[in-house]
Motif scaffolding. Structure first.
Motif, short mmCIF file in Angstrom:
data_model
loop_
_atom_site.label_atom_id
_atom_site.label_comp_id
_atom_site.label_asym_id
_atom_site.label_seq_id
_atom_site.Cartn_x
_atom_site.Cartn_y
_atom_site.Cartn_z
N ASN A 170 45.34 -14.49 37.63
CA ASN A 170 44.42 -14.90 36.57
C ASN A 170 43.26 -13.93 36.39
O ASN A 170 42.28 -14.24 35.74
N ASN A 171 43.37 -12.71 36.96
CA ASN A 171 42.24 -11.78 36.93
C ASN A 171 41.80 -11.43 35.52
O ASN A 171 40.61 -11.45 35.19
N HIS A 172 42.77 -11.08 34.66
CA HIS A 172 42.39 -10.64 33.32
C HIS A 172 41.86 -11.80 32.49
O HIS A 172 40.96 -11.62 31.66
N THR A 173 42.39 -12.98 32.70
CA THR A 173 41.90 -14.16 31.98
C THR A 173 40.43 -14.41 32.29
O THR A 173 39.63 -14.66 31.39
N ILE A 174 40.08 -14.34 33.56
CA ILE A 174 38.69 -14.55 33.95
C ILE A 174 37.80 -13.48 33.33
O ILE A 174 36.69 -13.76 32.86
N ASP A 175 38.28 -12.23 33.28
CA ASP A 175 37.51 -11.16 32.65
C ASP A 175 37.31 -11.45 31.16
O ASP A 175 36.23 -11.19 30.61
N ALA A 176 38.32 -11.98 30.49
CA ALA A 176 38.20 -12.32 29.07
C ALA A 176 37.15 -13.41 28.88
O ALA A 176 36.34 -13.36 27.94
N PHE A 177 37.16 -14.41 29.76
CA PHE A 177 36.15 -15.48 29.67
C PHE A 177 34.75 -14.90 29.91
O PHE A 177 33.79 -15.32 29.25
N LYS A 178 34.62 -13.97 30.83
CA LYS A 178 33.32 -13.34 31.08
C LYS A 178 32.81 -12.61 29.84
O LYS A 178 31.64 -12.71 29.47
N LEU A 179 33.71 -11.87 29.18
CA LEU A 179 33.31 -11.14 27.98
C LEU A 179 32.92 -12.10 26.87
O LEU A 179 31.98 -11.84 26.11
N LEU A 211 36.70 -15.79 21.18
CA LEU A 211 37.40 -15.17 22.31
C LEU A 211 37.68 -16.21 23.39
O LEU A 211 38.75 -16.22 23.99
N PHE A 212 36.72 -17.09 23.64
CA PHE A 212 36.93 -18.15 24.63
C PHE A 212 38.11 -19.03 24.22
O PHE A 212 39.03 -19.27 25.01
N TYR A 213 38.10 -19.53 22.98
CA TYR A 213 39.15 -20.46 22.54
C TYR A 213 40.50 -19.76 22.44
O TYR A 213 41.53 -20.36 22.76
N ASP A 214 40.51 -18.51 21.98
CA ASP A 214 41.78 -17.77 21.93
C ASP A 214 42.37 -17.62 23.33
O ASP A 214 43.58 -17.78 23.53
N THR A 215 41.51 -17.31 24.31
CA THR A 215 41.98 -17.15 25.69
C THR A 215 42.46 -18.47 26.25
O THR A 215 43.53 -18.55 26.87
N PHE A 216 41.68 -19.51 26.04
CA PHE A 216 42.05 -20.84 26.55
C PHE A 216 43.34 -21.33 25.90
O PHE A 216 44.24 -21.83 26.58
N ASN A 217 43.44 -21.19 24.58
CA ASN A 217 44.62 -21.67 23.88
C ASN A 217 45.87 -20.89 24.29
O ASN A 217 46.97 -21.45 24.33
N ILE A 230 44.94 -24.89 34.44
CA ILE A 230 43.97 -23.94 33.88
C ILE A 230 42.64 -24.07 34.61
O ILE A 230 41.99 -23.08 34.94
N PHE A 231 42.25 -25.32 34.89
CA PHE A 231 40.98 -25.51 35.59
C PHE A 231 41.02 -25.00 37.01
O PHE A 231 40.14 -24.24 37.45
N TYR A 232 42.03 -25.39 37.75
CA TYR A 232 42.09 -25.01 39.16
C TYR A 232 42.28 -23.50 39.34
O TYR A 232 41.70 -22.90 40.25
N GLU A 233 43.07 -22.90 38.47
CA GLU A 233 43.44 -21.50 38.66
C GLU A 233 42.54 -20.51 37.93
O GLU A 233 42.42 -19.36 38.36
N ASP A 234 41.89 -20.97 36.85
CA ASP A 234 41.12 -20.03 36.03
C ASP A 234 39.64 -20.42 35.89
O ASP A 234 38.76 -19.60 36.16
N LEU A 235 39.37 -21.66 35.49
CA LEU A 235 37.99 -22.01 35.16
C LEU A 235 37.13 -22.29 36.38
O LEU A 235 35.95 -21.93 36.40
#
Length: 299
Positions: free
Chosen positions: A92-101, A110-116, A127-132
């Motif tokens: 989930n490294n890149h996902t977390i980076d996208a949320f940071k940006l 960008l948040f909703y596109d990544t989450f969706n 999604i919560f346990y692994e990413d958020l």
């Protein structure tokens, strides 16, 4: 005036990417990967584009690409390669980076596109346990080191809160109550960190339990009103910053004396402030949990 943070110190980059400042300097000098600007006093500072590039470089490097190979790529080819690797990457490294940006840019799209995008691959709780949850842990550290402002934290948590509310509402119409126990979720006075409690509320509803969500900063005397309505009540609270260290043991004792008069009434507690409690001396009706996952297993 646009006050979005657009410049970053090398310490900011270290905090946001996990790459040591010393390594960043070596990559600059040896591979010309970044081109920092300098203040009048010759102190490096970096653009948002440099942060984006470094996050992509870090991602590729963590996925087995040598820094020399990354440095040989054209700048436009780096994000393309990242997208290719992401498609076959189970981390989930890149996902977390996208949320940071998204947070740094105050960019809800960008948040909703990544989450969706994640929702096409994972269940909501995964999604919560692994990413958020890992993201929120990192955000706490970024806030403590002044890398981000409270506004950044409020922005990203409000977006996450919206997602929890939507999913909770959707599942309410599809479940039937299957338990006599009523769960009352609340935060103590002046405690406002409610995402964890909201997530527990979602899990309770999804599992067919009756949940009464009271939310932030609830005085203890207000909880007494609930006792006259139900026989089997389990209160659930999340102590992140409140009650404070010097007050928490008194709070526990007062709660036990005021609200746990019946054996069928319980209190389940989580959060960082549990470190300040002697857990071995808690009354039998008060149960501590190390994590949301541990509490859900008890349901």
């Amino acid at each position: 005036m646009n006050n979005i943070k657009s410049t970053f110190s090398i310490k900011d980059l270290e905090n946001l990417t996990g790459i040591k400042a010393h390594t960043i300097r070596i990559w600059e000098k040896r591979y010309n990967l970044l081109q920092p600007n300098r203040t009048d006093t010759n102190i490096r500072f970096y653009s948002l584009e440099s942060l984006q590039k470094l996050l992509n470089i870090s991602y590729l490097n963590n996925n087995g690409f040598k820094i020399s190979k990354i440095a040989a790529l054209k700048s436009d080819d780096i994000p393309k390669l990242v997208k290719e690797v992401v498609q076959s990457d189970s981390t989930n490294n890149h996902t977390i980076d996208a949320f940071k940006l998204a947070m740094l840019n105050f960019d809800p799209k960008l948040f909703y596109d990544t989450f969706n995008g994640l929702e096409k691959e994972k269940e909501f709780m995964a999604i919560f346990y692994e990413d958020l949850i890992p993201l929120l842990s990192q955000i706490g550290l970024l806030w403590q080191t002044d890398t981000i402002t409270p506004a950044h934290e409020h922005f990203i948590t409000s977006l996450i809160r919206n997602k929890i509310l939507i999913h909770t509402e959707n599942i309410l119409s599809k479940t039937t109550i299957k338990s006599d126990t009523v769960y009352v979720l609340y935060l103590p006075d002046n405690e406002v960190h409610e995402l964890g409690l909201m997530l527990i509320n979602y899990q309770l509803v999804a599992n067919g339990h009756q949940s009464i969500f009271l939310g932030q900063s609830v005085p203890m005397q207000s909880l007494e009103d609930i006792l006259s309505y139900y026989d089997n009540i389990t209160f659930i609270s999340y102590f992140t910053v409140k009650p404070e260290k010097d007050d928490i043991n008194d709070y526990i004792q007062s709660f036990s004396k005021t609200l746990l008069k019946k054996p069928s009434t319980k209190l389940w507690i989580l959060g960082r402030m549990l470190e300040e409690i002697d857990l071995t001396s808690l009354p039998r009706q008060i149960v501590p949990f190390e994590s949301i996952k541990d509490l859900v297993k008890k349901l």
